[in-house]
Enzyme design. Sequence first.
Site, short mmCIF file in Angstrom:
data_model
loop_
_atom_site.label_atom_id
_atom_site.label_comp_id
_atom_site.label_asym_id
_atom_site.label_seq_id
_atom_site.Cartn_x
_atom_site.Cartn_y
_atom_site.Cartn_z
N ARG A 287 0.84 -1.23 0.00
CA ARG A 287 0.00 0.00 0.00
C ARG A 287 0.86 1.27 0.00
NH1 ARG A 287 -2.46 -3.71 -0.76
NH2 ARG A 287 -4.30 -4.55 0.26
N SER B 245 -11.88 -0.20 3.96
CA SER B 245 -11.35 -0.50 5.30
C SER B 245 -10.69 0.75 5.87
CB SER B 245 -10.31 -1.62 5.22
OG SER B 245 -10.95 -2.81 4.85
N GLU C 163 -5.87 3.27 7.29
CA GLU C 163 -5.55 2.92 5.90
C GLU C 163 -6.06 4.04 4.99
OE1 GLU C 163 -5.84 -1.12 4.76
OE2 GLU C 163 -6.32 -0.66 2.69
C1 LIG Z 1 -15.71 -0.48 -1.02
C2 LIG Z 1 -14.23 -0.23 -1.07
C3 LIG Z 1 -13.35 -1.29 -1.16
C4 LIG Z 1 -11.99 -1.06 -1.25
N1 LIG Z 1 -11.15 -2.14 -1.36
C5 LIG Z 1 -9.82 -1.94 -1.48
C6 LIG Z 1 -8.94 -3.05 -1.63
O1 LIG Z 1 -9.35 -4.20 -1.68
N2 LIG Z 1 -7.61 -2.81 -1.73
C7 LIG Z 1 -7.10 -1.54 -1.71
O2 LIG Z 1 -5.88 -1.37 -1.83
N3 LIG Z 1 -7.92 -0.47 -1.54
C8 LIG Z 1 -9.25 -0.63 -1.44
N4 LIG Z 1 -10.09 0.44 -1.29
C9 LIG Z 1 -9.53 1.80 -1.16
C10 LIG Z 1 -9.48 2.57 -2.49
O3 LIG Z 1 -10.45 2.13 -3.38
C11 LIG Z 1 -8.14 2.46 -3.17
O4 LIG Z 1 -7.15 2.94 -2.32
C12 LIG Z 1 -8.11 3.23 -4.49
O5 LIG Z 1 -6.99 2.79 -5.23
C13 LIG Z 1 -8.06 4.76 -4.33
O6 LIG Z 1 -8.22 5.35 -5.63
P1 LIG Z 1 -8.99 6.72 -5.83
O7 LIG Z 1 -8.87 7.07 -7.27
O8 LIG Z 1 -10.37 6.67 -5.29
O9 LIG Z 1 -8.10 7.70 -4.97
P2 LIG Z 1 -8.59 8.87 -4.00
O10 LIG Z 1 -9.33 8.27 -2.85
O11 LIG Z 1 -9.27 9.94 -4.75
O12 LIG Z 1 -7.19 9.42 -3.52
C14 LIG Z 1 -6.34 8.65 -2.71
C15 LIG Z 1 -4.97 9.33 -2.69
O13 LIG Z 1 -4.38 9.24 -3.98
C16 LIG Z 1 -4.02 10.53 -4.46
N5 LIG Z 1 -4.23 10.52 -5.91
C17 LIG Z 1 -5.34 10.15 -6.60
N6 LIG Z 1 -5.12 10.24 -7.93
C18 LIG Z 1 -3.83 10.68 -8.08
C19 LIG Z 1 -3.02 11.00 -9.21
N7 LIG Z 1 -3.45 10.87 -10.47
N8 LIG Z 1 -1.76 11.46 -8.96
C20 LIG Z 1 -1.28 11.61 -7.71
N9 LIG Z 1 -2.00 11.33 -6.61
C21 LIG Z 1 -3.27 10.87 -6.79
C22 LIG Z 1 -4.93 11.51 -3.72
O14 LIG Z 1 -4.33 12.80 -3.61
C23 LIG Z 1 -5.04 10.83 -2.38
O15 LIG Z 1 -3.92 11.17 -1.60
C24 LIG Z 1 -11.48 0.26 -1.22
C25 LIG Z 1 -12.36 1.33 -1.12
C26 LIG Z 1 -13.73 1.10 -1.06
C27 LIG Z 1 -14.67 2.27 -0.99
#
Ligand SMILES: Cc1cc2nc3c(=O)[nH]c(=O)nc-3n(C[C@H](O)[C@H](O)[C@H](O)COP(=O)(O)OP(=O)(O)OC[C@H]3O[C@@H](n4cnc5c(N)ncnc54)[C@H](O)[C@@H]3O)c2cc1C
Length: 332
Positions: A160, A212, A318
């Site tokens: 992560r 989570s 997380e």
């Molecule tokens: C129902 C559910 C289940 C999930 N299951 C998992 C799982 O199994 N495994 C797991 O690892 N995670 C899981 N997650 C967490 C999440 O989905 C992941 O961490 C996901 O990859 C975050 O992506 P996002 O685009 O939504 O990022 P955001 O939530 O929008 O941002 C997260 C971080 O990334 C940064 N960021 C986003 N895009 C960029 C970019 N282009 N350049 C630089 N920085 C950027 C943001 O500034 C922020 O700091 C889950 C979430 C939910 C709601």
Amino acid sequence: MQFKKDIPLSRFSHYKIGGVARFFFEPKNEKEITWAITEAKANKVPVFILGGGTNLLLSDDGFQGLVIKPALMDVKAKGARVNVGAGVLMADLLQYTVKNAMSGLEWAGGLPGTFGGAIRGNAGCFGGEIKDAIISVRSFNPKTMKFVERSAQACAFHYRDSIFKHKGANEIIVSAQLQMARGKATLIKSSIQEKIAHRTKHHPLEYPNIGSMFKNIPLTNLHPASSKAYHAALAKGELSFRGSHFSVKTDPFPVISAAKLISESGLSGVSFGGAMISAKHPNFIVNALEATAFDIKTLLTLAKSTVQQKFGVTLEEEVQIVDSLPETLVNS
Ligand SMILES: Cc1cc2nc3c(=O)[nH]c(=O)nc-3n(C[C@H](O)[C@H](O)[C@H](O)COP(=O)(O)OP(=O)(O)OC[C@H]3O[C@@H](n4cnc5c(N)ncnc54)[C@H](O)[C@@H]3O)c2cc1C
């Protein structure tokens, strides 16, 4: 080109929580990213990068700066190599892999958010991580105003974690190249659907959530790796700790579940304001009824202090908590 003004961030948050962003911009290409950062620097406006908002608790007070939501949406294949824009939703990328019979991302079935967000946090589940398929990542450095191409190794991916996680808004992921393998569309599809079905069964997806809240706890936090107790727990795949019984799973190293620690602390189903610790999966704090960030934070703090008191274990977030003015300035 213009920034939008006074945009409610709750619209872009998986939690449906978050105040107003003073400025908001969705760059569709690299030129627009360069323009947005030039403007932000010239006007001394702090910047925050938003993906799908699936891992963020955004402040009720909003963000007194510019929120940049990369909207680079290209997906282009050359043989088994695929170039993917940071704004592409993981769900759409998976559909593309099914359509084009490309194997390697099936583990990500049901993983919400964007491709860029997944790279930043090296998202993973069901034994896979995004790093496994990455050849290289292209990003923009607002300090130098230059685009950088890094090999997977130079991205320093860990559990992560990646180099980007330590750079805040000082590195914007733009796109990345993936190495896929040829596969059979029907098998790829069924493997993805299996993961989605598992998530639907075990996660409280009926409520807005951000996954989570806490990391699982390394077994080494309970017993030193050299101890008899550690080896006995590993061999049995379970352990008794302070009167409770835990399974030990490998994820990707031996851990016990944060959800079990929270439920054994008697917190399943506990609510505050509009927020609730899910009884279905206690490591999820859901937005049950128009919760505010304050409601969620109150339960988060309660979970941490209760688990600490009962088990002597420190839960580590997380998810990312974004205050109204985080240290994501690019004014230098
Ligand atoms: C129902 C559910 C289940 C999930 N299951 C998992 C799982 O199994 N495994 C797991 O690892 N995670 C899981 N997650 C967490 C999440 O989905 C992941 O961490 C996901 O990859 C975050 O992506 P996002 O685009 O939504 O990022 P955001 O939530 O929008 O941002 C997260 C971080 O990334 C940064 N960021 C986003 N895009 C960029 C970019 N282009 N350049 C630089 N920085 C950027 C943001 O500034 C922020 O700091 C889950 C979430 C939910 C709601």
